[in-house]
Design an enzyme around this catalytic site. Structure first.
Site, PDB file in Angstrom:
ATOM      1  N   ALA A 157      -5.825 -12.331   0.731  1.00  0.00           N
ATOM      2  CA  ALA A 157      -6.550 -11.150   0.233  1.00  0.00           C
ATOM      3  C   ALA A 157      -7.264 -11.464  -1.091  1.00  0.00           C
ATOM      4  O   ALA A 157      -7.790 -12.550  -1.280  1.00  0.00           O
ATOM      5  CB  ALA A 157      -5.600  -9.953   0.126  1.00  0.00           C
ATOM      6  N   ASN A 209       0.572  -5.145  -6.783  1.00  0.00           N
ATOM      7  CA  ASN A 209       1.796  -4.445  -7.199  1.00  0.00           C
ATOM      8  C   ASN A 209       2.718  -5.380  -7.963  1.00  0.00           C
ATOM      9  O   ASN A 209       3.305  -4.988  -8.975  1.00  0.00           O
ATOM     10  CB  ASN A 209       2.535  -3.874  -5.978  1.00  0.00           C
ATOM     11  CG  ASN A 209       1.723  -2.808  -5.304  1.00  0.00           C
ATOM     12  OD1 ASN A 209       1.607  -1.700  -5.806  1.00  0.00           O
ATOM     13  ND2 ASN A 209       1.109  -3.158  -4.184  1.00  0.00           N
ATOM     14  N   GLN A 267      -6.080 -12.081  -3.955  1.00  0.00           N
ATOM     15  CA  GLN A 267      -5.100 -12.589  -4.927  1.00  0.00           C
ATOM     16  C   GLN A 267      -5.645 -13.678  -5.841  1.00  0.00           C
ATOM     17  O   GLN A 267      -5.212 -13.793  -6.985  1.00  0.00           O
ATOM     18  CB  GLN A 267      -3.847 -13.072  -4.172  1.00  0.00           C
ATOM     19  CG  GLN A 267      -3.095 -11.906  -3.545  1.00  0.00           C
ATOM     20  CD  GLN A 267      -2.232 -12.319  -2.372  1.00  0.00           C
ATOM     21  OE1 GLN A 267      -2.062 -13.499  -2.090  1.00  0.00           O
ATOM     22  NE2 GLN A 267      -1.691 -11.335  -1.664  1.00  0.00           N
ATOM     23  N   ASP A 270      -5.763   4.729   1.580  1.00  0.00           N
ATOM     24  CA  ASP A 270      -5.807   3.371   1.031  1.00  0.00           C
ATOM     25  C   ASP A 270      -6.975   2.631   1.686  1.00  0.00           C
ATOM     26  O   ASP A 270      -7.582   3.140   2.636  1.00  0.00           O
ATOM     27  CB  ASP A 270      -4.451   2.681   1.234  1.00  0.00           C
ATOM     28  CG  ASP A 270      -4.291   2.134   2.642  1.00  0.00           C
ATOM     29  OD1 ASP A 270      -4.728   2.820   3.601  1.00  0.00           O
ATOM     30  OD2 ASP A 270      -3.751   1.032   2.804  1.00  0.00           O
ATOM     31  N   HIS A 274       0.826  -1.206   0.000  1.00  0.00           N
ATOM     32  CA  HIS A 274       0.000   0.000   0.000  1.00  0.00           C
ATOM     33  C   HIS A 274       0.862   1.259   0.000  1.00  0.00           C
ATOM     34  O   HIS A 274       0.584   2.212  -0.727  1.00  0.00           O
ATOM     35  CB  HIS A 274      -0.951  -0.013   1.204  1.00  0.00           C
ATOM     36  CG  HIS A 274      -2.026  -1.065   1.067  1.00  0.00           C
ATOM     37  ND1 HIS A 274      -3.273  -0.942   1.572  1.00  0.00           N
ATOM     38  CD2 HIS A 274      -2.008  -2.276   0.451  1.00  0.00           C
ATOM     39  CE1 HIS A 274      -4.006  -2.013   1.278  1.00  0.00           C
ATOM     40  NE2 HIS A 274      -3.233  -2.842   0.607  1.00  0.00           N
TER      41      HIS A 274
END
Ligand code: UDP
Length: 493
Positions: free
Chosen positions: A403, A384, A405, A132, A32
């Site tokens: 998360a 990222n 993903q 964020d 983040h």
């Protein structure tokens, strides 16, 4: 870059009064802080703002401290360290509950000081507060102080679509069981997704919290670009669902990724020297983000899978954790004196001495991915890492851990830039783990087959679309310019 205390250094702030001021607030963690710093850098360099970055310092991983201390950050970027909070009563984050409860506790406790810090920073007035997802609760404080609040979604547009649609899914479930909805979920603007691929159950309260606040925001900046997610981005403007629910404007301003000017530690520069000696497109890079960890059995399978593939590799191998998949989150970038031989299979390091290199904890990922010898990336699919891989034209092998993903992994496979590793072959402690043969096959597919070539070709096409999105008259730059004009002059977007 200036470092100032929470109470503010009056002179330093006064000297900046002529430039319009934006405040950015990020939860801890590289995934983040990195894109928010890059956003701040662009607002300063390309749009003439001064930016205050409010840094949550409790338990800040060493890699984050290094990023915020980077001397090459612009001088108009001021880092304000928010006061530390007492975390002695919380779970350490390396147990079965994972890092999220500790992270949320740290954010919640730290934000108690937000009001006074924002008041002390109001000279000159902050034109916007950009937060964020984990810091969304700053919205109420900022609104009270009449500071327009924007979310910087450090994930994909698809994740934003899920966030906005999730209350609908949630309303349809019965007794916290989502299975009555069916196996697949049709989120407007996205391909149907397996229910299991959305987000882990643990994150549902946090997702709902975010969903409920999105309509009240002034806008959502998303780290994506038109060519990567055209259908989802159009859906925000055209799909009847998004036209019906209250939703703020969406600004695809990405891909904003770490620029390659960070100081590289000597162990890290050894990795780059090793890459220099490898043939072009011969190395697979293996890394699971800033905090990802594997179980001991899974590490063994991965080691054998790499060895069986016979491909060159650079592996960020963190000591295993049985308890959870993000156990290293708060230690990212820590010096670790452990010997990898103590947790890798017997003789693995000797047998692969000519083929690969193993590093503990941290690699200069952007420098690795942009190196011509790297052709494939075994990744946990943190957003990222996904963007960094695409903007360097590197094909991926997806290995989602936590998360959102799994959602990212599905999208990458659909997009033709990645191959999936199935977690079917070995069962231990009731956990499904990927077997060595499956890993070997996926690595070979990306590194040597026609399919691998096609994936790299597709990644390169996306890479050039990313370059054009961020060029002077590209769509992503245009979005940020419109926002910048709005913040500077009070214009409309
Ligand atoms: N990263 C790195 N070196 C490493 C591991 C991670 O530089 O050894 C950086 C990576 O380049 C990315 C960030 O840490 O910018 C991880 O963010 P991501 O969203 O991929 O995953 P997260 O850590 O948030 O799960």
């Amino acid at each position: 870059m200036n470092q100032i205390s929470a109470m503010g250094d009056e002179q330093s702030l006064m000297s900046q009064q002529q430039k319009p001021h934006i405040t950015v607030l990020s939860s801890p963690g590289m995934g983040h802080v990195t894109p928010l710093i890059e956003l701040a850098r662009r607002l300063i360099v390309d749009h003439g703002f001064q930016v205050t970055v409010l840094a949550i310092t409790t338990d800040a991983p060493p890699a984050q401290v290094q990023l915020l201390n980077n001397p090459s950050l612009p001088s108009d970027l001021h880092v304000v360290h928010l006061p530390q909070v007492d975390v002695s009563s919380t779970d350490s984050g390396d147990g079965p509950a994972g890092v999220v409860p500790r992270l949320l506790y740290i954010v919640q406790e730290t934000l108690r000081s937000l009001r006074s810090v924002l008041i002390s920073l109001q000279r000159p007035l902050s034109r916007a507060l950009i937060v964020d997802p984990f810091c969304i609760e700053a919205l109420e404080t900022a609104t009270d102080l009449s500071i327009p609040t924007y979310l910087f979604l450090t994930g994909s547009a698809s994740f934003l679509a899920l966030t906005m649609y999730f209350p609908t899914i949630h309303a349809a479930q019965v007794g916290r069981d989502y299975s009555n909805i069916g196996d697949k979920v049709c989120i407007p603007g996205c391909k149907p997704l397996w229910l299991d691929d959305l987000v882990p159950e643990l994150l549902i309260p946090q997702l709902l919290n975010l969903s409920n606040r999105v309509p009240v925001l002034k806008g959502v900046l998303v780290n994506t670009w038109e060519e990567l997610e055209p259908v989802t981005l159009s859906a925000f403007k055209e799909n009847p669902f998004f036209l019906r629910v209250p939703s703020p404007p969406t600004y695809p301003i990405g891909p904003l990724t770490k620029i390659d000017t960070e100081p590289v530690a000597s162990t890290e520069s050894n990795l780059l020297k090793w890459l220099e000696k490898q043939p072009p497109e011969s190395v697979v890079y293996v890394s699971f983000g800033s905090g990802g960890t594997l179980s001991a059995e899974q590490m063994t399978e991965l080691a054998f899978g790499l060895e069986l593939s016979g491909k060159r590799f650079l592996w960020v191998a963190r000591p295993p954790s049985q308890a959870n998949a993000s156990a290293s989150f708060f230690e990212t970038g820590c010096d670790d004196a452990r010997d990898p031989a103590s947790f890798l299979p017997d003789g693995f390091l000797d047998r692969t001495r000519e083929l690969g290199v193993v590093t503990l904890s941290w690699a200069p990922q952007v420098a690795v991915l942009r190196h011509p010898s790297v052709a494939g990336f075994v990744t946990h699919c943190g957003w990222n890492s996904v963007l960094e891989s695409i903007v360097h034209g590197v094909a991926m092998i997806t290995w989602p851990l936590y998360a959102e993903q799994k959602m990212n992994a599905t999208m990458l496979v659909d997009e033709g830039v990645a191959v999936r590793i199935k977690k079917l072959q070995v069962e231990q402690d009731g956990k499904r783990i990927a077997g060595r043969r499956e890993i070997e096959t996926a690595v070979r597919m990306v590194m040597e087959g026609e399919e691998g070539k096609r994936m790299r070709q597709r990644a390169r096409e996306l890479q050039s679309s990313a370059v054009s999105a961020l060029s002077h008259d590209g769509l992503s730059s245009g979005c940020l310019t419109r926002l910048g004009n709005k913040w500077r002059d009070g214009g409309t977007v």
